[in-house]
Design an enzyme around this catalytic site. Structure first.
Site, PDB file in Angstrom:
ATOM      1  N   GLU A 159     -47.974 -53.363  71.013  1.00 38.66           N
ATOM      2  CA  GLU A 159     -48.947 -53.009  69.970  1.00 38.66           C
ATOM      3  C   GLU A 159     -49.776 -51.877  70.547  1.00 38.66           C
ATOM      4  O   GLU A 159     -50.684 -52.080  71.336  1.00 38.66           O
ATOM      5  CB  GLU A 159     -49.779 -54.241  69.642  1.00 38.66           C
TER       6      GLU A 159
ATOM      7  N   CYS B 110     -57.476 -50.153  67.525  1.00 36.39           N
ATOM      8  CA  CYS B 110     -56.230 -49.410  67.239  1.00 36.39           C
ATOM      9  C   CYS B 110     -56.141 -49.140  65.757  1.00 36.39           C
ATOM     10  O   CYS B 110     -55.413 -48.246  65.344  1.00 36.39           O
ATOM     11  CB  CYS B 110     -54.970 -50.136  67.640  1.00 36.39           C
TER      12      CYS B 110
HETATM   13  C1  UN1 Z   1     -56.760 -53.803  67.815  1.00 36.19           C
HETATM   14  O1  UN1 Z   1     -57.488 -52.868  67.518  1.00 36.19           O
HETATM   15  O2  UN1 Z   1     -56.143 -53.847  68.885  1.00 36.19           O
HETATM   16  O3  UN1 Z   1     -57.388 -55.151  62.185  1.00 36.19           O
HETATM   17  C2  UN1 Z   1     -56.595 -54.991  66.987  1.00 36.19           C
HETATM   18  C3  UN1 Z   1     -58.248 -55.191  63.044  1.00 36.19           C
HETATM   19  C4  UN1 Z   1     -58.347 -56.389  63.959  1.00 36.19           C
HETATM   20  C5  UN1 Z   1     -57.437 -56.276  65.096  1.00 36.19           C
HETATM   21  C6  UN1 Z   1     -57.419 -54.958  65.758  1.00 36.19           C
HETATM   22  N1  UN1 Z   1     -58.113 -57.603  63.249  1.00 36.19           N
HETATM   23  O4  UN1 Z   1     -59.024 -54.285  63.203  1.00 36.19           O
END
Ligand code: UN1
Length: 520
Positions: free
Chosen positions: A273, A307
């Protein structure tokens, strides 16, 4: 841009005490036992106020060996515990997290820098995935198929896989571990966690919170382990280690490419990820007030360090100027300051390196011909002594700029103009990453076009919702340089299990498939 003076974090030492965080902490745990680690000591400073929170004696290569050997033994036992009983342990972990929610949320906020509300949200994600995993523990279902041969039965089943190595990033110090670990636990796997070296105390706190549950349920020592150490002693071993059939890693695309290569060389599984370059398309008939709120949360929330953070806005030319103005006004009211102050919406970046990345990216934007609309400054003075506070930046750019094609983990929002929906979708897809995407529109033709096979190429595509803040029930992950992995909800659990197809002949003959004749 309005700024706040940080309030002193008066109760943080009590929070640390309740969580069992000491001045110097062991970095390796086998469930209820902490190893006497002798690796290099690393200090954890809060990006909020620059204060030392605590230190960690990191795990050595020998500690890593101890942990992996124990985890292998634990797997032999844990895989035979019925899945619903494993779910019962996870249910209790969820309850322990409920009790510790405020304290853990505060530590996440203080050590990582995200605002307290988001720290609480992160612990809530942990609780939610526990609940999800408990239900899942009775639904690790395989299909039954009809055999082409008479008196034959065919079905598939899912068995525990082995040790799951979890490498987590600093921006979600606890939640992403739980997405992996809670599913892995109900799947009958054991878990070894290598947390980011920037937020090790959060990982230590999580292990202290769950230790009681593991003890009370006699969970084999080695089932849930922590191995906080540097890449040389821990990370690299992990990747090449054949005893670890699955590595789940969250981080930058560069880190992910390396993980994928090393794990791939031994034909292990990797669940990656990685970076995103998430865009929101805003069409002429969008609900602009709603879009504005989603954009601001997506772009400046977690100080642009998710992310799924919104990095690019693709706005129709007819509303471009008006929407830009609204955005600039909204940014003026965003309070920047100590993340534990309830009025704060934007906390600090994780460290000074991140501030450099932010500043360098802004310089690149200018060099490539873009213009800065607002923000982009480093804050100093009372409350900002840590040197990690910046003002979120908005820049007008073109999508093909090198810097725009690249994920900068900081609050920089790029504005791009479009004229047709086809062009907007093309721009949205025209980056190396493919994590999250969104469209704000009340036109069914446009939204369906965005979701069609030739629409968004991302793992997540939302309508009238921003790019960040996904729920745990859906599969989370993305395509292209985001790595292709899926974590959390839906049927993501399948990667944590060994799939087996079984064909059973209960007849008295031995017919071959495809009608092949082979008489002896
Ligand atoms: C991440 O940024 O690694 O959708 C995960 C989201 C969160 C998870 C982000 N539930 O922003």
């Amino acid at each position: 841009m309005s700024t706040l003076t940080a309030t002193p974090v008066s109760d943080i030492s009590e929070v640390l005490q309740r969580l069992g965080i000491e001045q110097v902490n062991s970095g390796a745990c086998t469930g209820t036992q902490w190893l006497n680690t002798t690796g290099e000591t690393i200090d954890s400073f809060s990006p909020a106020d620059g204060q030392l929170i605590g230190s960690i004696k990191q795990a050595t290569a020998a500690d890593y060996e101890t942990i992996i050997a124990l985890s292998q033994q634990a797997f032999n036992e844990w895989r035979l515990v019925p899945a619903p009983k494993r779910g019962e342990v996870v249910r209790q972990i969820g309850n322990a997290l409920r009790e510790a929610k405020d304290d853990l949320g505060k530590l996440v906020s203080y050590e990582m820098g995200k605002i307290y509300q988001e720290g609480l949200g992160e612990v809530q994600e942990m609780i939610d995935i526990c609940d999800f995993a408990v239900g899942l523990s009775r639904q690790l279902n395989g299909f039954t198929m009809h055999s082409e041969r008479p008196r034959h039965r065919m079905y598939e089943q899912y068995h525990p896989l082995g040790i799951v190595g979890v490498i987590s990033a600093f921006n979600f110090p606890v939640a992403v571990w739980s997405w992996n670990a809670m599913l892995a636990m109900v799947c009958g796997d054991t878990v070894v966690w290598k947390p980011s070296s920037k937020v090790m105390l959060c990982a230590i706190a999580v292990h202290k919170i769950i230790a009681g549950v593991l003890r009370e349920n006699n969970v084999p020592e080695g089932t849930v382990c922590l191995v906080a150490g540097n890449s040389k002693n821990v990370g690299d071993n992990f990747l090449a280690d054949k005893r670890v059939p699955l590595i789940s890693a969250t981080g930058s695309t560069n880190v992910g490419k390396r993980v994928g290569r090393i794990v791939g060389e031994r034909l292990g599984r990797s669940l990656l990820e990685l970076g995103g370059n998430n865009a929101i398309i805003i069409t002429p008939d969008a609900d602009q007030e709603m879009a504005l709120r989603a954009v601001v949360f997506g772009a400046v929330g977690t100080c642009g360090q998710r992310c799924t953070s919104t990095r690019r806005l693709i706005i129709h030319e007819s509303i471009y100027e008006a929407f830009k103005q609204k955005l600039v006004n909204a940014y003026k009211h965003v309070k920047i300051g100590n993340p534990l102050n309830p009025a704060t919406l934007v906390g600090p970046l994780i460290d000074k390196n991140a501030v450099n990345d932010f500043t360098n990216a802004i310089a690149e934007v200018k060099k490539e011909g873009g213009s800065i609309v607002c923000g982009g400054e480093l804050l100093s003075g009372p409350g900002y002594e840590s040197g990690c506070y910046v003002t979120p930046c908005i820049a007008e750019v073109e999508n093909h700029y090198k810097i725009v094609q690249h994920e900068t983990f900081a609050p920089i929002l790029y504005l791009i103009k479009y004229s047709t929906i086809e062009q907007a979708i093309h721009l949205q897809n025209d980056v190396p990453q493919g994590l999250s995407s969104a469209i704000f529109s009340n036109s069914m033709r446009e939204t369906e076009r965005f979701l069609a096979a030739d629409g968004s190429d991302c793992g997540i595509a939302n309508v009238n919702i921003g790019t960040s803040g996904a729920e745990i029930g859906g599969a989370f992950g993305g395509e292209k340089e985001t790595g292709g992995g899926r974590e959390s909800g839906s049927d993501s659990w399948k990667i944590y299990m060994r799939r087996q197809t079984n064909t059973i002949n209960y007849g008295t003959d031995l017919p071959l498939a495809q009608g092949i004749k082979f008489e002896i």
